[in-house]
Design a protein around this motif. Sequence first.
Motif, short mmCIF file in Angstrom:
data_model
loop_
_atom_site.label_atom_id
_atom_site.label_comp_id
_atom_site.label_asym_id
_atom_site.label_seq_id
_atom_site.Cartn_x
_atom_site.Cartn_y
_atom_site.Cartn_z
N TRP A 270 -4.81 -19.16 64.72
CA TRP A 270 -5.54 -17.92 64.53
C TRP A 270 -4.74 -16.69 64.97
O TRP A 270 -5.23 -15.57 64.94
CB TRP A 270 -6.89 -17.98 65.26
CG TRP A 270 -7.75 -19.01 64.61
CD1 TRP A 270 -7.88 -20.32 64.96
CD2 TRP A 270 -8.55 -18.84 63.45
NE1 TRP A 270 -8.72 -20.98 64.11
CE2 TRP A 270 -9.16 -20.08 63.16
CE3 TRP A 270 -8.84 -17.76 62.61
CZ2 TRP A 270 -10.00 -20.27 62.08
CZ3 TRP A 270 -9.69 -17.96 61.56
CH2 TRP A 270 -10.26 -19.20 61.29
N ASP B 67 0.26 -14.25 61.46
CA ASP B 67 1.24 -14.98 60.66
C ASP B 67 2.58 -14.25 60.73
O ASP B 67 2.64 -13.05 60.49
CB ASP B 67 0.75 -15.07 59.20
CG ASP B 67 1.54 -16.06 58.39
OD1 ASP B 67 2.79 -15.95 58.38
OD2 ASP B 67 0.93 -16.93 57.76
N LEU C 166 -0.62 -10.73 59.46
CA LEU C 166 -2.08 -10.77 59.39
C LEU C 166 -2.60 -12.01 60.09
O LEU C 166 -1.91 -13.00 60.25
CB LEU C 166 -2.53 -10.74 57.93
CG LEU C 166 -2.13 -9.49 57.14
CD1 LEU C 166 -2.55 -9.63 55.68
CD2 LEU C 166 -2.72 -8.23 57.75
N ARG C 167 -3.90 -11.95 60.45
CA ARG C 167 -4.56 -13.08 61.09
C ARG C 167 -5.57 -13.66 60.13
O ARG C 167 -6.18 -12.91 59.40
CB ARG C 167 -5.29 -12.63 62.35
CG ARG C 167 -4.39 -12.17 63.43
CD ARG C 167 -5.22 -11.75 64.60
NE ARG C 167 -4.37 -11.27 65.66
CZ ARG C 167 -4.71 -11.26 66.92
NH1 ARG C 167 -5.88 -11.70 67.29
NH2 ARG C 167 -3.89 -10.82 67.83
N PRO C 168 -5.90 -14.90 60.24
CA PRO C 168 -5.13 -15.99 60.82
C PRO C 168 -3.94 -16.33 59.93
O PRO C 168 -3.65 -15.60 58.98
CB PRO C 168 -6.14 -17.12 60.88
CG PRO C 168 -7.03 -16.88 59.72
CD PRO C 168 -7.11 -15.38 59.59
N ARG D 282 -1.76 -17.76 56.93
CA ARG D 282 -2.13 -17.68 55.52
C ARG D 282 -2.81 -18.94 55.00
O ARG D 282 -3.74 -18.84 54.19
CB ARG D 282 -0.90 -17.35 54.67
CG ARG D 282 -0.49 -15.92 54.87
CD ARG D 282 0.56 -15.44 53.93
NE ARG D 282 1.72 -16.31 53.91
CZ ARG D 282 2.58 -16.34 52.91
NH1 ARG D 282 2.41 -15.58 51.85
NH2 ARG D 282 3.62 -17.13 52.95
N ARG E 146 -6.42 -18.53 55.80
CA ARG E 146 -7.04 -17.46 55.01
C ARG E 146 -7.39 -17.94 53.62
O ARG E 146 -8.41 -17.56 53.05
CB ARG E 146 -6.08 -16.25 54.90
CG ARG E 146 -6.15 -15.36 56.07
CD ARG E 146 -5.28 -14.15 55.86
NE ARG E 146 -3.98 -14.42 56.46
CZ ARG E 146 -2.84 -13.91 56.09
NH1 ARG E 146 -2.78 -13.07 55.09
NH2 ARG E 146 -1.73 -14.21 56.71
N GLY E 147 -6.54 -18.81 53.05
CA GLY E 147 -6.77 -19.29 51.70
C GLY E 147 -7.99 -20.20 51.57
O GLY E 147 -8.48 -20.42 50.48
N TRP F 8 -10.94 -19.57 53.20
CA TRP F 8 -12.16 -18.82 53.49
C TRP F 8 -12.96 -18.55 52.23
O TRP F 8 -12.42 -18.30 51.16
CB TRP F 8 -11.81 -17.48 54.12
CG TRP F 8 -11.41 -17.56 55.54
CD1 TRP F 8 -11.33 -18.65 56.34
CD2 TRP F 8 -11.01 -16.45 56.34
NE1 TRP F 8 -10.92 -18.31 57.59
CE2 TRP F 8 -10.72 -16.97 57.62
CE3 TRP F 8 -10.88 -15.09 56.13
CZ2 TRP F 8 -10.30 -16.17 58.65
CZ3 TRP F 8 -10.47 -14.31 57.17
CH2 TRP F 8 -10.18 -14.83 58.41
#
Length: 133
Positions: free
Chosen positions: A112, A115, A120-122, A124, A127-128, A130
Amino acid sequence: MTVLHCVSAYPAPAEEANLAAIGAIRKVTGVSVGWSDHTRIPAVIERAVHHWNASMVEFHLDLDGKGAEYASGHCWLPEEIAPVIARIREGERSDGGGFKGPVAAELSDREWRADPIDGLRPLRHIRGTWKAA
């Protein structure tokens, strides 16, 4: 052998402790140097240990607060000095080994963190996965 630096006033004011003398004595003599405390001020002892690397600290101890030295203001009671010693030991545990890398406390939420690719968080790959709520 350990040489102890002290200010012989009873009690000694913090601003007159001259803890820098610990380093000066060590440089001149090449021996281990400590602090003989007459201040009864926790910050002075902690500074002597953590900043000036005092290898030993000597202090006056009164077991019940009824002694003449305690009445004069430079002697510690056991319950007063115990937390000072505990803080010094706790501080020493924080030194670590010097290697910069993730520690055990960071591992459980490492994914988390930012990156390294885009900041950016979390990460990648999380994130993909979500879905919009």
